[in-house]
Design an enzyme around this catalytic site. Structure first.
Site, mmCIF file in Angstrom:
data_model
loop_
_atom_site.group_PDB
_atom_site.id
_atom_site.type_symbol
_atom_site.label_atom_id
_atom_site.label_comp_id
_atom_site.label_asym_id
_atom_site.label_seq_id
_atom_site.Cartn_x
_atom_site.Cartn_y
_atom_site.Cartn_z
ATOM 1 N N ARG A 1 32.890 8.171 2.998
ATOM 2 C CA ARG A 1 34.111 8.507 2.230
ATOM 3 C C ARG A 1 34.221 9.894 1.522
ATOM 4 N NH1 ARG A 1 33.843 7.729 -3.108
ATOM 5 N NH2 ARG A 1 33.315 5.464 -3.438
ATOM 6 N N HIS B 1 36.530 7.503 -4.824
ATOM 7 C CA HIS B 1 37.086 6.173 -4.526
ATOM 8 C C HIS B 1 38.583 6.399 -4.363
ATOM 9 C CE1 HIS B 1 37.505 1.809 -4.339
ATOM 10 N NE2 HIS B 1 38.439 1.997 -5.028
ATOM 11 N N TYR C 1 28.278 9.622 -9.948
ATOM 12 C CA TYR C 1 27.355 8.944 -8.959
ATOM 13 C C TYR C 1 26.710 9.212 -7.614
ATOM 14 C CZ TYR C 1 31.758 7.318 -6.714
ATOM 15 O OH TYR C 1 32.890 7.136 -6.124
HETATM 16 C C1 LIG Z 1 37.482 -9.151 -6.015
HETATM 17 C C2 LIG Z 1 37.229 -7.890 -6.449
HETATM 18 N N1 LIG Z 1 36.347 -7.415 -6.903
HETATM 19 C C3 LIG Z 1 36.408 -6.115 -7.364
HETATM 20 C C4 LIG Z 1 37.652 -5.260 -7.230
HETATM 21 C C5 LIG Z 1 37.797 -3.804 -7.550
HETATM 22 N N2 LIG Z 1 37.337 -3.260 -6.377
HETATM 23 C C6 LIG Z 1 38.369 -2.416 -5.549
HETATM 24 S S1 LIG Z 1 37.955 -1.607 -4.430
HETATM 25 C C7 LIG Z 1 36.459 -1.948 -4.659
HETATM 26 C C8 LIG Z 1 35.264 -1.375 -3.744
HETATM 27 C C9 LIG Z 1 35.297 -2.070 -2.420
HETATM 28 O O1 LIG Z 1 34.193 -1.190 -1.591
HETATM 29 P P1 LIG Z 1 34.063 -1.225 -0.091
HETATM 30 O O2 LIG Z 1 34.633 -2.580 0.393
HETATM 31 O O3 LIG Z 1 32.910 -0.802 0.501
HETATM 32 O O4 LIG Z 1 35.528 -0.330 0.478
HETATM 33 P P2 LIG Z 1 35.652 0.986 0.118
HETATM 34 O O5 LIG Z 1 36.494 1.179 -0.901
HETATM 35 O O6 LIG Z 1 34.214 1.569 -0.130
HETATM 36 O O7 LIG Z 1 36.250 1.729 1.546
HETATM 37 C C10 LIG Z 1 36.237 -2.525 -5.934
HETATM 38 C C11 LIG Z 1 34.794 -3.186 -6.399
HETATM 39 C C12 LIG Z 1 38.735 -6.105 -6.227
HETATM 40 N N3 LIG Z 1 39.934 -5.128 -6.204
HETATM 41 N N4 LIG Z 1 38.586 -7.131 -6.098
#
Ligand SMILES: Cc1ncc(C[n+]2csc(CCOP(=O)(O)OP(=O)(O)O)c2C)c(N)n1
Ligand SMILES: [Mg+2]
Length: 332
Positions: free
Chosen positions: A249, A253, A262
């Site tokens: 990415r 985020h 981080y």
């Molecule tokens: C069940 C749940 N836990 C936490 C969150 C908060 N959250 C939103 S996106 C995210 C990170 C997800 O990471 P990843 O699956 O690697 O996708 P990326 O954003 O890196 O593309 C989190 C923890 C959420 N939306 N739903």
């Protein structure tokens, strides 16, 4: 002297395929960049980016039959939905929460893509909920005896959710025509991969009884090739495939995240050298599909399309307050 066969030729792709892929990737990048400007201008409340992941997305989606196969995208999949036929206007209308937003009429956060016509099914915000739903659609294809395929996508963080494992198990158990595309971009918000993923994602598929492949997610042709095999396998009724596209990415985020807390700037710079769009441009130049003049011409066309779409969305009206309950409940 006889020329050795180019990589794309071995995959039965011609020049027009390559340019379609390239345009889709570049359009997604330019829409995304414009979205950050709108955010910094105070016009867009929230941006969540696809930057860096365009090759993984377009390489996989290029195998789909839009409006027949189904996709359950996640919030970064702008390049998938643009490739399938959503427009830059659609993206900005959604970003700015306007009445004409095709995803939700301005009700949902950006990144919740949806189109009945294109079989793009909206996700809800909890990470990972798309997987069991996608598997349900794959079961429907199988029960109807149709050869449709479901593509479901998410980040590597989502593979730590129970939903992912339940969906993988069910898909393996019933040999369902579903492709799990995991875009491993090395972080789940601030948590690096080594603190969120046990073992290897790709190798987990073996435990559920179907193939899993790790692929260079910044190489659009490599992703296309792996996904092509997966789609063909699904259409033949042989069941699911897991693809772990290893990528990065390039932005924080979201527009609400400060990634300086981080990760090192040097790490981002290293990955910028592996930018999937620059890499594809290099390939296209090597096979003489793109020279500098043609590249500039395509970029200018896309920038004009993006500027027009962004202006259109900015001046488009918000939804009327009386309509607030419409498209939320079946009957008002
Ligand atoms: C069940 C749940 N836990 C936490 C969150 C908060 N959250 C939103 S996106 C995210 C990170 C997800 O990471 P990843 O699956 O690697 O996708 P990326 O954003 O890196 O593309 C989190 C923890 C959420 N939306 N739903
Ligand atoms: Mg991630």
């Amino acid at each position: 002297m006889e020329r050795t066969q180019a990589r794309h030729e071995a995959l039965d792709l011609d020049e027009s395929d390559l340019l379609r892929m390239y345009r889709a990737m570049l359009l997604a990048r330019r829409v995304d960049e414009r979205s950050w400007i709108l955010n910094r201008q105070g016009k867009a409340a929230f941006v969540i980016s696809c930057q860096g992941q365009e090759a993984a997305q377009v390489g996989a989606a290029y195998n789909m039959r839009p409006g027949y196969d189904y996709v359950y995208p996640y919030y970064r999949d702008a390049a998938i939905t643009l490739f399938l036929g959503q427009s830059a206007r659609d993206q900005f209308l959604s970003l700015l929460g306007k009445k004409e937003d095709p995803n939700s009429g301005g009700r949902q956060m950006p990144g919740h893509f949806s189109s009945r016509k294109l079989n793009i099914v909206t996700a809800s915000a909890p990470v990972g909920v798309q997987y069991p739903q996608a598997v349900g659609s794959a079961l429907a294809f199988k029960m109807r005896g149709e050869d449709g395929v479901v593509l479901v996508s998410g980040g590597e963080g989502s593979t730590s959710q129970g939903d992912w494992h339940e969906a993988m198990n069910f898909a393996g158990l019933h040999d369902l025509p579903v492709i799990f595309l995991v875009q491993n971009n090395a972080y789940a918000i601030s948590i690096p991969e080594k603190l969120e993923v046990a073992g290897s994602i790709a190798s987990r598929a073996a435990g559920y009884g179907f193939p899993g492949h790790a692929v260079d997610g910044n190489d659009v042709l490599a992703v296309y090739e792996t996904a092509k095999e997966a789609f063909e396998r699904a259409r033949r009724g042989e069941g699911p495939t897991l693809i772990e596209a290893r990528t990065y990415r390039l932005t924080a985020h979201s527009s609400d995240d400060d990634d300086r807390r981080y990760r090192e700037r040097e790490e981002i710079e290293e990955w910028r050298q592996k930018d999937p769009i620059l890499r594809f441009e290099k390939y296209l130049a090597e096979v003489e599909v793109l020279d500098e003049e043609k590249r500039e011409e395509i970029d200018a066309e896309i920038k004009a399309e993006v500027a027009e779409a962004s202006d259109y969305a900015e001046s488009a009206p918000y939804a009327d307050p009386e309509e607030v309950l419409e498209r939320v409940y079946a009957e008002v």
